[in-house]
Design an enzyme around this catalytic site. Sequence first.
Site, mmCIF file in Angstrom:
data_model
loop_
_atom_site.group_PDB
_atom_site.id
_atom_site.type_symbol
_atom_site.label_atom_id
_atom_site.label_comp_id
_atom_site.label_asym_id
_atom_site.label_seq_id
_atom_site.Cartn_x
_atom_site.Cartn_y
_atom_site.Cartn_z
ATOM 1 N N LYS A 189 9.203 -41.902 -8.129
ATOM 2 C CA LYS A 189 8.910 -41.654 -6.711
ATOM 3 C C LYS A 189 7.592 -40.904 -6.676
ATOM 4 C CE LYS A 189 9.115 -39.338 -3.235
ATOM 5 N NZ LYS A 189 7.861 -39.033 -2.506
ATOM 6 N N GLY A 241 6.160 -30.804 -9.356
ATOM 7 C CA GLY A 241 5.823 -30.518 -7.965
ATOM 8 C C GLY A 241 5.935 -29.032 -7.692
ATOM 9 N N GLY A 246 11.366 -27.846 -6.396
ATOM 10 C CA GLY A 246 12.045 -27.782 -7.699
ATOM 11 C C GLY A 246 13.406 -27.110 -7.579
ATOM 12 N N GLU A 263 8.481 -29.210 -13.830
ATOM 13 C CA GLU A 263 7.112 -28.698 -14.057
ATOM 14 C C GLU A 263 6.592 -28.259 -12.698
ATOM 15 O OE1 GLU A 263 5.542 -28.619 -16.914
ATOM 16 O OE2 GLU A 263 6.743 -29.924 -18.189
ATOM 17 N N CYS A 297 -2.123 -27.623 -11.071
ATOM 18 C CA CYS A 297 -1.037 -26.640 -11.216
ATOM 19 C C CYS A 297 -1.469 -25.463 -12.078
ATOM 20 C CB CYS A 297 0.189 -27.322 -11.810
ATOM 21 S SG CYS A 297 -0.200 -28.238 -13.325
ATOM 22 N N GLU A 398 0.453 -19.478 -4.587
ATOM 23 C CA GLU A 398 -0.306 -20.651 -5.043
ATOM 24 C C GLU A 398 -0.976 -21.287 -3.819
ATOM 25 O OE1 GLU A 398 1.765 -24.270 -6.212
ATOM 26 O OE2 GLU A 398 0.483 -24.402 -7.975
#
Length: 495
Positions: A189, A241, A246, A263, A297, A398
């Site tokens: 996906k 993501g 997550g 991750e 990331c 982030e």
Amino acid sequence: MARIESFEMPEFLKRSEMKLYIDGRSIAAKSGKTFETRNPATGELLAKIAEADESDVDIAVKSARKAFDGPWRTMKPIERQKILLNLANIMDARYSELATLDTLELGAPLSKTVLGKNRAAALLRYYAGQIPLVRGDTLSNSAPGDVISHTLKEPIGVVAAINPWNGPAGMSVWKAGPVLASGCTMIMKPSEETSLSALLFAEMCSEAGVPDGVINVVTGHGAAGAALSNHPDVDKIAFTGSTGVGVKIMQAAATSMKRVSVELGGKSPNIVFADANLDKAVPAAARAVFANSGQICSAGTRLFVQSEIYDEFMEKLVAHTKTLIVGDPLDSDTHFGPVVSKLQLDKIMGYIEGAKNSSAKLLAGGHRMTSNGFENGNFVEPTIFGDVEDDMVIAREEIFGPVLSALRFDTIEEVIERANNTNFGLASAVWTRDLATAHRMSRGIRAGSVWINCYQMLDPNVPFGGYKMSGFGRESGPHHIDDYLETKAVWIDLD
Ligand code: NAD
């Protein structure tokens, strides 16, 4: 912004609608619904893409299950290797098609996305090399009589790979490598922001000889990802993501005890000691945070600079940043393109405006670019804030955009404590010429990667992944394939 007029749209984009890829063929979503994907540099419509819902996900899972129960999982290692090596050769020959789709959808400069070719081909050759190395153990036991025991390694089954938007083609390859090597099957996906290269990649898998149903792609929004993580016949989720999603995926996976690897996000410290080679450290600090317009990331978003060189370093970094070209992703002179979406742009500008109202000092950038051809794109100037404090929002959250927070430090003990004072633990870097400092820092930092005198090094043979809220599981490296294998104990009583 100079526009490249001579660019010809890829053949792939001339289709009237991008369909799901299930069981080796393209099919429309059952509902007939589509969503739009647009070029973030210009706002132009690129394609309409099938919007999968639960019923499409169910069809894809059934296809992956059927393929898993077929001859695929027991295929001889040498046959499976041939397929992966074919796919690697296709990457060598046709990766530029994937790179072009990523550039158009993500906005990353074409001069950068095409460089993904070497890594994609190397990853697939690496996983091909792992196939004959899969092995169980013969284990002694203390059972009475003449009883032997050994273990078998078997593929886990149907994998749902749910991906983010910031490196779409590379991410497809990274997810497919261990799936194909282990004998699992997959429903991928891609992100709703960047679906195109995943669809073309699935077609390339078929061309390489991957049997129908082994690699399926469902396109759509978060609901399609949620349908996959809730589906009772999915055995493992490989998610890359945000940390927030997550957490949701782990909760959904718990009900049917799916294997999970996640991750997730980061707020990585990039730490420069006074003895560092500044000629290397300054441009690397800029690349660490501004590459891919900050949408990485492991971006080095918290720059810690030792007090005695702080002013000199920041002056050089600001001067270097002013030489960086933000522009048309198709122009070979461009260093950075737009950010992926208006939503992401607004989020980034929110952080910048918030920081302008704090005691942090704006040293470079700080604006959206809205004239000279940039009007319809999501362009943000590379932005640097100095004198940032640890508890400021821009030092903690982030941002996922081209925004750097620079902080001063004095001692090694202090910087280890402050670098670790975050929920994230994905990556980090240290710049020093002192061996003892390098070793102490590499032991002291709680993150999945520590780069000493370099940044963003990746290799198929070296594991990558997070500590703490940056997730768990490691992609790449000799043990990645183990995440896709079950261990079965076999006991044989010879008496
Ligand atoms: P995101 O978490 O918003 O979306 C990722 C994927 O999850 C998308 O395909 C999305 O449709 C899907 N999704 C959304 N809601 C879902 C749900 N409830 N259930 C299942 N799937 C769902 O992330 P993003 O904004 O696409 O990507 C940026 C994030 O990805 C950043 O946090 C970045 O740090 C992280 N990232 C991590 C790595 C890594 O290796 N650690 C690599 C790249 C990106």
